[in-house]
Design an enzyme around this catalytic site. Structure first.
Site, mmCIF file in Angstrom:
data_model
loop_
_atom_site.group_PDB
_atom_site.id
_atom_site.type_symbol
_atom_site.label_atom_id
_atom_site.label_comp_id
_atom_site.label_asym_id
_atom_site.label_seq_id
_atom_site.Cartn_x
_atom_site.Cartn_y
_atom_site.Cartn_z
ATOM 1 N N HIS A 70 4.715 5.590 11.772
ATOM 2 C CA HIS A 70 4.227 5.482 10.393
ATOM 3 C C HIS A 70 3.288 6.683 10.195
ATOM 4 C CE1 HIS A 70 3.040 3.999 6.595
ATOM 5 N NE2 HIS A 70 2.680 2.766 6.895
ATOM 6 N N ARG A 99 11.199 3.720 3.846
ATOM 7 C CA ARG A 99 10.748 2.704 4.813
ATOM 8 C C ARG A 99 11.973 1.892 5.205
ATOM 9 N NH1 ARG A 99 5.578 -1.193 4.735
ATOM 10 N NH2 ARG A 99 4.694 0.819 5.303
ATOM 11 N N LYS A 119 25.454 -5.690 -1.489
ATOM 12 C CA LYS A 119 26.919 -5.846 -1.590
ATOM 13 C C LYS A 119 27.617 -5.138 -0.433
ATOM 14 C CE LYS A 119 26.388 -5.558 -6.594
ATOM 15 N NZ LYS A 119 26.579 -4.619 -7.709
ATOM 16 N N ARG A 125 0.801 -1.212 0.000
ATOM 17 C CA ARG A 125 0.000 0.000 0.000
ATOM 18 C C ARG A 125 0.842 1.273 0.000
ATOM 19 N NH1 ARG A 125 -2.699 -3.983 1.788
ATOM 20 N NH2 ARG A 125 -0.707 -4.446 2.707
ATOM 21 N N THR A 126 1.772 1.383 0.964
ATOM 22 C CA THR A 126 2.481 2.648 1.153
ATOM 23 C C THR A 126 3.336 2.985 -0.074
ATOM 24 O OG1 THR A 126 2.561 2.034 3.484
ATOM 25 C CG2 THR A 126 3.918 3.892 2.814
HETATM 26 N N1 CP Z 1 -0.374 -0.051 5.860
HETATM 27 C C1 CP Z 1 0.841 -0.336 5.340
HETATM 28 O O1 CP Z 1 1.860 0.263 5.707
HETATM 29 O O2 CP Z 1 0.831 -1.307 4.380
HETATM 30 P P1 CP Z 1 2.105 -1.776 3.556
HETATM 31 O O3 CP Z 1 3.041 -2.461 4.515
HETATM 32 O O4 CP Z 1 1.579 -2.695 2.476
HETATM 33 O O5 CP Z 1 2.754 -0.548 2.975
#
Ligand code: CP
Length: 309
Positions: free
Chosen positions: A137, A109, A87, A59-60
């Site tokens: 998040h 992320r 590497k 999603r993100t």
């Molecule tokens: N909600 C969320 O962060 O989903 P993903 O891990 O798929 O990005």
């Protein structure tokens, strides 16, 4: 006020109430844009953004990329699993090499809590935290808040129960910080082993009984068990967990009132939530996903206005 107080989005804890209001208000305009036949605006035409994902995401990652393209930005996607990180290249070297190609903003992320804060001090680009380990998040919390606002017309005094693995959840922490700032009421619910000891210092109440939490709340935000972050057993078995904490039709029938059902995804169907509830008429799970694009457009648009600060 039409500018954010911060140059990066590292966590909800760095945002003021005015910042949050500005992001949610701007997201409303972008939601209108992405529902038009022509879904694009040229607001970030001169901006290049790199999406650095050192941890899995559906999603993100897609939501950020779509938001960037809807704003007319140039986009580079980086996935650690196919990069020179394999590497032995460090995070700072990776980021600086990407920035040498004239990148303005990094969406990252990472599995390490604090990785985005660390990067923001080491490189000359604006950083957006797309989830850092068990820490924060922020765009998930913003899109959750936007989705609640769209349902209730306010966040003030809306009662939100966050249910599940609170201990390992960056979504829970960012939601708690945001909802408290905006005057919502928050309870966390789950087995006591999955609730941090000092969570009440964040201004939330703890409820270990799911039915009681549901009787109290207007919104239930269901979280999955983060098995990938657990190195020890926090409950006897998944079956026992589902018996006590699964959101299913039986539990909802008992409480005899309608509540809004949310989930940040990914869902583990049949564990924390059953399919009939996840796909049912009180679920706004896919609306959350739709709202995520508008909210991320708002965040990047507003941060771009802080580029020279
Ligand atoms: N909600 C969320 O962060 O989903 P993903 O891990 O798929 O990005």
């Amino acid at each position: 006020m039409s500018r954010l107080s911060t140059r990066h989005l590292l966590g909800i804890k760095d945002l003021t109430k005015q910042d949050i209001e500005l992001i949610l208000h701007t997201a409303q305009s972008f939601k209108e844009v992405i529902n038009r036949p022509i879904k694009k605006v040229p607001s970030l035409r001169d901006i290049t953004i790199a999406n650095l994902f050192f941890e899995n995401s559906t999603r993100t990652r897609i939501s950020f990329e779509l938001a960037q393209k809807r704003l007319g930005a140039d986009v580079i996607n980086f996935s650690a699993s196919t990069s020179s990180v394999k590497k032995g290249e460090t995070l700072i070297d990776t980021a600086n090499n990407i920035l040498a190609m004239k990148v303005d903003m990094i969406v990252m992320r990472h599995s390490s809590p604090g990785a985005c804060v660390f990067l923001s001090k080491k490189v000359n680009a604006q950083i957006i935290n797309a989830g850092d380990g068990t820490h924060e998040h922020p765009t998930q919390a913003l899109l959750d808040a936007f989705s609640i606002y769209q349902k209730f017309g306010t966040l003030k005094n809306v009662k939100v129960a966050i249910v599940g693995d609170i201990l390992h959840s960056r979504v829970a922490l960012s939601n708690i910080l945001l909802l408290n700032t905006m005057g919502a009421k928050v309870k966390v619910c789950g087995p006591s082993t999955l609730i941090p000891k000092h969570i009440s210092s964040l201004g939330v109440e703890v409820e270990t009984n799911l039915e009681k939490a549901l009787e109290w709340c207007d919104v239930a935000n269901m979280l999955r068990i983060q098995s990938e972050r657990q190195d020890t057993k926090y409950f006897p078995s998944l079956r026992e967990y589902t018996l006590m904490y699964q959101l299913n039709k039986n539990v909802l029938d008992k409480i005899k009132r309608n509540i809004v059902i949310m989930h940040p995804g990914p869902i583990n169907r049949g564990v924390e939530i059953t399919s009939d509830v996840a796909d049912g008429k009180h679920s706004i799970i896919l609306e959350q996903v739709e709202n995520g694009v508008a909210v991320r457009m708002a965040v990047m648009y507003l941060l771009a206005g802080k580029q020279e600060d």
